[in-house]
Structure formats: C-alpha cells, structure tokens
Write a protein that holds these residues in place. Structure first.
Motif, PDB file in Angstrom:
ATOM      1  N   MET A 223       0.843  -1.202   0.000  1.00 15.26           N
ATOM      2  CA  MET A 223       0.000   0.000   0.000  1.00 15.26           C
ATOM      3  C   MET A 223       0.881   1.257   0.000  1.00 15.26           C
ATOM      4  O   MET A 223       1.727   1.425   0.864  1.00 15.26           O
ATOM      5  CB  MET A 223      -0.906  -0.010   1.248  1.00 15.26           C
ATOM      6  N   SER A 224       0.681   2.131  -0.991  1.00 14.27           N
ATOM      7  CA  SER A 224       1.412   3.406  -1.021  1.00 14.27           C
ATOM      8  C   SER A 224       0.492   4.494  -0.485  1.00 14.27           C
ATOM      9  O   SER A 224      -0.708   4.491  -0.766  1.00 14.27           O
ATOM     10  CB  SER A 224       1.815   3.749  -2.452  1.00 14.27           C
ATOM     11  N   THR A 225       1.048   5.423   0.275  1.00 16.27           N
ATOM     12  CA  THR A 225       0.242   6.450   0.925  1.00 16.27           C
ATOM     13  C   THR A 225       0.643   7.841   0.458  1.00 16.27           C
ATOM     14  O   THR A 225       1.832   8.158   0.370  1.00 16.27           O
ATOM     15  CB  THR A 225       0.410   6.356   2.457  1.00 16.27           C
ATOM     16  N   LEU A 226      -0.369   8.652   0.156  1.00 13.34           N
ATOM     17  CA  LEU A 226      -0.148  10.064  -0.160  1.00 13.34           C
ATOM     18  C   LEU A 226      -0.945  10.875   0.851  1.00 13.34           C
ATOM     19  O   LEU A 226      -2.137  10.643   1.015  1.00 13.34           O
ATOM     20  CB  LEU A 226      -0.629  10.376  -1.584  1.00 13.34           C
ATOM     21  N   ASP A 227      -0.287  11.814   1.525  1.00 11.09           N
ATOM     22  CA  ASP A 227      -0.953  12.571   2.583  1.00 11.09           C
ATOM     23  C   ASP A 227      -1.068  14.035   2.158  1.00 11.09           C
ATOM     24  O   ASP A 227      -0.050  14.730   2.027  1.00 11.09           O
ATOM     25  CB  ASP A 227      -0.159  12.450   3.886  1.00 11.09           C
TER      26      ASP A 227
ATOM     27  N   GLU B 134      -3.523   4.872  -0.957  1.00 19.91           N
ATOM     28  CA  GLU B 134      -4.505   5.578  -0.138  1.00 19.91           C
ATOM     29  C   GLU B 134      -4.107   7.048  -0.075  1.00 19.91           C
ATOM     30  O   GLU B 134      -2.923   7.390  -0.099  1.00 19.91           O
ATOM     31  CB  GLU B 134      -4.628   4.967   1.271  1.00 19.91           C
ATOM     32  N   VAL B 135      -5.146   7.913  -0.044  1.00 22.20           N
ATOM     33  CA  VAL B 135      -4.919   9.352   0.028  1.00 22.20           C
ATOM     34  C   VAL B 135      -5.510   9.838   1.342  1.00 22.20           C
ATOM     35  O   VAL B 135      -6.723   9.690   1.587  1.00 22.20           O
ATOM     36  CB  VAL B 135      -5.576  10.090  -1.162  1.00 22.20           C
ATOM     37  N   LEU B 136      -4.656  10.417   2.183  1.00 21.18           N
ATOM     38  CA  LEU B 136      -5.104  10.878   3.498  1.00 21.18           C
ATOM     39  C   LEU B 136      -5.411  12.378   3.481  1.00 21.18           C
ATOM     40  O   LEU B 136      -4.867  13.120   2.673  1.00 21.18           O
ATOM     41  CB  LEU B 136      -4.014  10.605   4.548  1.00 21.18           C
ATOM     42  N   ASN B 137      -6.254  12.800   4.408  1.00 25.16           N
ATOM     43  CA  ASN B 137      -6.582  14.225   4.624  1.00 25.16           C
ATOM     44  C   ASN B 137      -7.072  14.972   3.380  1.00 25.16           C
ATOM     45  O   ASN B 137      -6.556  16.046   3.058  1.00 25.16           O
ATOM     46  CB  ASN B 137      -5.363  14.953   5.218  1.00 25.16           C
ATOM     47  N   PRO B 138      -8.052  14.441   2.672  1.00 24.13           N
ATOM     48  CA  PRO B 138      -8.542  15.173   1.492  1.00 24.13           C
ATOM     49  C   PRO B 138      -9.216  16.497   1.868  1.00 24.13           C
ATOM     50  O   PRO B 138      -9.135  17.465   1.114  1.00 24.13           O
ATOM     51  CB  PRO B 138      -9.546  14.202   0.862  1.00 24.13           C
ATOM     52  N   ARG B 139      -9.911  16.549   2.996  1.00 23.87           N
ATOM     53  CA  ARG B 139     -10.506  17.783   3.526  1.00 23.87           C
ATOM     54  C   ARG B 139     -11.255  18.596   2.472  1.00 23.87           C
ATOM     55  O   ARG B 139     -11.169  19.817   2.403  1.00 23.87           O
ATOM     56  CB  ARG B 139      -9.415  18.650   4.165  1.00 23.87           C
TER      57      ARG B 139
END
Lengths: 296, 227
Positions: free
Chosen positions: B1-5, B31-36
């Motif tokens: 799993m690759s993560t983009l924040d 996964e993309v974190l903190n799209p807000r």
C-alpha cells in the motif's frame, strides 16, 4: 461565483471562538470570491443600539465623532473605531436623529442592531479578517461572504452581508433578475435601497416581510414565490440563522450539524477545521426548502 | 500500500503521482489521506490501480477516470466521476450535484444519496445510487444505465435519448419525453448484474424501468412550419 459561510453555536462555551472559526471558514472560501469579503457577527448586547459605520476616510470622519454625534443627538454615545469601521452605541430612541446627523457626512451606516455588527470591505478575505481582527470576536452566531461581483460594482457598499433592518442581515450566492422591479416596489413600502445591488433588494424583501409580521421561515418561503433568479441565501437574525435555495439549486450549499453547532458552507472545504467535523451529520439543503435554527 | 498525505504533499503532486501510473505499475494499491474537501482529486487516472480516499472530497473528484478503482470514504462534492471513461468509482457517503455527468463508461456507485442532475448527459456510464436522487437526473441522457434504489426528484429523464433508468422507489415526476417502459427479461438480467456489481441489496423485480418515448428527438415533418 461567491462563497458563503454561516455558523450557529448551540453550546455557549464555544462563543469566544466564533470569530476564529468563522474567519477560518471565510478564508477557506477565498477561491470562490477574492474581490471583497464581509462578516456579520452577533455578539453581546451593548448599552443601547449599535450602529456599524464605514468611511473611506476614517482618520477624518471618525475624529471627534463621539462628541459631535453626542451633541447633535443630545445623548451620550460611545465610539469604537476599527480600521475603516466604527461601532457607535447610542440610545434606541435617538436612531432617527443619528441617521440625520450622518446623512451629510462621508460616513455610511452599514447596520444597526442590538447584537449584530457588520464588517465588510473590498479586498481578499484574508486581508479583511486581519484588518478588523475578526478572529478574536466572540458571539452566538454569524455569517460571512466572499464576493465575486456580477450584478454591481466592486465597492464596500456592494460587499455582503447586507443589513436592511435591526439585527437582520443576508448573504447571497447567485444573481436575481427581477430586482429592479422589487427595488421600486420596496421603496414605496419604506425600504429604499442604498445601492444598485440585487442582494440588497433581497435583504429588503425579507425585512419588509418580517416587518409585516411574517416569521423568518415565512419570509424565506416568500422568496421562492417572489424572487426570480439564482440564489442560495443565508440569513441572520437576532435569534439565529436561516437558509433557502432556489428550486433549480445550481448554487452549491452544504451543511454540517453536531451537538455543538450548525454550520453552512458553499463547499465542504469550509468545514475542514471545525471541531468534531469528522463525526458531524453533513448534508445538502434541498432545493426550495426553508431551514432555520433559532434560540428559543 | 502506497500512501499520499494531503497534509504533507500538495494536491498537484498527489495528482501527478497518481496520473503517472500506467498499466505496468506494480504499485496498484494507494490511499490518500486528509482530502478535507480538496477539488479535482484523483482526476485523469489511466491505470488499473485502486485508490482509497480517506475522507470527503470537493468538486470533480475522479473526473475522466479510466480503468482505476477509486473509493471515497466520505462524501463527494459536485461533478464526481464527471466524464468517466471506464473503471469504478464508489462513494461511501453522499454525492453532490451532477454526479457521473457526461460519463462514457465505467461504474459509479453512490452508497448514500445523490443530489440534482445525477447522470446529466450520460453517454454510456452505469450509475447505481443506493439512496435517493434529486431533480433533473439523466437530463439528455444518451446511453448507459441509471439505477436508483430510493426515490427520485422532479423531471427524471427530461429530454432523454437512449439511456435506461431503473427506479425502485417513487418518481416525483417524469421529464419531457420520458415514459415508463416494460421490464423485459433482458432488463431484469442487466439490472441483476448492475446490482451485484454495486453491492446493492435489492432484487430486479422491485424496480420499474423508464426511458425515452422517442417523440422529442425525431423530426416530424408535420412540425416543419414551426422552423
């Protein structure tokens, strides 16, 4: 385009943070309207009635204002100058005399209210928040607007919120097409517009309806029949907030509610720093449907 | 799993990283974190990868998607999966106006409600909404399938061409030239497949089918005098 925000606090303990929360929501909406910005905030009741004034030459216009106005209306008044604005407190019964006093001065009356103060200027939302120190203001509820002008010029008077009666104000995303007709109709009923702006006419319409005995809900319902054009409105009164969208509802609107607050934004982004937003109930207000939250 | 924040990486860089993936990549789970509520997140993807967005998104999420599977673990703003070509987009919460507009292919699933103009001018996309949809859905729809498990707003399928609309709940009103049509075996079979792919708990027999009466877009010589 324009961006609008609103925040109604249910929990009293949050009141000192209203200005900070609302300012953050407003600045987040800068992309939707960078040419002017404004905020109406419902704070504590002052001694008497509060007038929010604006002048392009505040250094001259507000110099010695407390004495001059006090003498002219025969009452004690207090004046608090904030950048281009000043908040004047005076006895309720002297408001007509005060309006006379200001009529030939380089000063505009932006609002009158027991609790409401309005701050609005040309410039980015960030600069408006900073100039007036909006982040440190306290209150029970407030509404704000970032403007991308369509129907009238980019001036302080063309910025939102518009206030046309005591403690009442309106912000608007959209444009009205029958405002000239309504402006003439409302002028005959004692609600003379100060600007050529369409939103001011909508504010006057609501003031006229509520002044004729309608509740906030009934007045908002009336906009659906009597106003032609695109609108998402957020209305502030002394008691709370109201929201209505036209039946086509192409102007965006999203709301969030927790045990602590009800929030309105043109976009979800406006909510991203609100406390507890991840657990909030988030929904879009339905077209042609009136929503309002009021203190009992 | 690759993560983009998105709290650490700019939206432009997040999108560039996702858009640079192609069919030969081994990094297929993201996964993309903190799209807000960010705008235009995960647009223009063109590889069979899976992207999970951990929160709510703003305008135009997953627009022009081809091949990718994009899950939004929140709600989506206006224009989600607009002009999708293929792949799958799943919204766990609600979708704002014009979800799946002009989509040419692929599957859009909205597990909550979709607001106005869902599937406007759809051109081959399949859309399954587990909840209700707003007014003017499938306006001028040309091809594809719109499935609604809940109720629809006013003017469903106004000026529709050849898309198929399946509704389980009530239809507030039908738009111009949109009519109810017979549900034939091939429609039940098609709908069963769509419901299964969308993870929807419903049986095809519960639905009614709507489509074009084909009166509006054929030129009638009797009307020649009106031009």
């Amino acid at each position: 385009m324009c961006g609008i925000v609103g925040l109604y606090l249910k929990r009293e303990a949050l009141r000192p943070e209203l200005g900070a929360l609302l300012s953050d929501m407003l600045v987040t909406m800068s992309d939707r309207g960078p040419d002017s910005a404004g905020i109406a905030i419902y704070g504590d009741e002052g001694p008497g009635l509060k007038l929010t004034l604006q002048s392009d030459r505040p250094d001259i216009a507000f110099d010695g204002l407390a004495e001059d106005l006090g003498r002219a209306i025969g009452a004690e008044v207090s004046v608090r100058v904030i950048d281009t604005h000043a908040v004047v407190s005076l006895p309720h019964e002297r408001i007509a005399a005060a309006r006379d006093f200001f009529s030939d001065k380089d000063i505009r009356i932006m609002s009158a209210g027991e609790r409401m103060e309005i701050y609005k200027e040309v410039g980015t939302p960030q600069s408006v928040v900073k100039r007036f120190g909006l982040g440190s203001m306290a209150g029970s509820h407030g509404i704000g607007h970032t403007r991308m002008a369509t129907e009238s010029a980019v001036t302080t008077l063309g910025a939102h919120p518009f206030s046309t009666d005591i403690d009442q104000c309106l912000v608007h995303n959209g444009s009205l097409s029958n405002h000239n007709y309504l402006r003439r109709m409302l002028a005959r009923r004692g609600y003379a517009a100060q600007s050529q702006n369409d939103t001011e006419v909508a504010a006057s319409y609501l003031s006229w309806r509520m002044g004729s005995g309608a509740t906030l809900g009934e007045a908002l319902e009336g906009t659906l029949a009597d106003l032609d054009g695109f609108f998402t409105f957020v209305v502030g009164t002394e008691k709370g907030l109201g929201v209505v969208r036209d039946p086509i509802a192409c102007k965006p609107a999203v709301m969030a509610e927790t045990e602590d607050y009800v929030a309105f934004g043109s976009e979800y982004r406006a909510f991203s720093n609100l406390p507890g937003i991840d657990a909030a109930r988030v929904w879009e207000p339905e077209p042609a449907t009136v929503y309002f939250w009021e203190r009992s | 799993m690759s993560t983009l924040d998105l709290a650490e990486t700019s939206l432009r860089d997040v999108n560039a990283a996702l858009q640079s993936l192609n069919g030969t990549t081994n990094q297929t789970a993201w996964e993309v974190l903190n799209p807000r509520g960010a705008h235009a997140l995960a647009v223009g993807l063109d590889a069979p990868v899976e992207v999970r967005v951990k929160g709510s998104t703003g305008y135009y999420c997953a627009g022009m998607n081809a091949e990718a599977t994009i899950h939004v673990e929140g709600s989506a703003g206006p224009g989600v999966a607009e002009n999708m070509m293929s792949g799958t987009v799943v919204i766990e919460g609600d979708a704002s106006q014009y979800a799946g507009a002009t989509g040419h292919g692929g599957l859009l699933v909205v597990k909550g409600n979709a607001s106005s103009r869902c599937g406007i001018s759809m051109k081959g996309i399949d859309i399954v909404v587990h909840g209700n949809i707003g007014h003017m859905a499938a306006f001028m729809a040309q091809k594809g399938n719109l499935v609604v498990l809940g109720d629809t707003g006013e003017a469903l399928g106004d000026s529709i061409y050849e898309a198929r609309l399946f509704v389980r709940g009530s239809v507030k009103s039908l738009g111009a030239d949109c009519i109810e049509k017979e549900m034939r075996p091939e429609h039940l079979e098609l709908l069963a497949g769509l419901l299964e792919r969308a993870g929807a708990d419903a049986t095809p027999e519960e639905f009614r089918r709507y489509g074009s009466a084909r009166q509006l877009y054929h030129f009638h010589v009797d009307n020649a005098g009106a031009y």
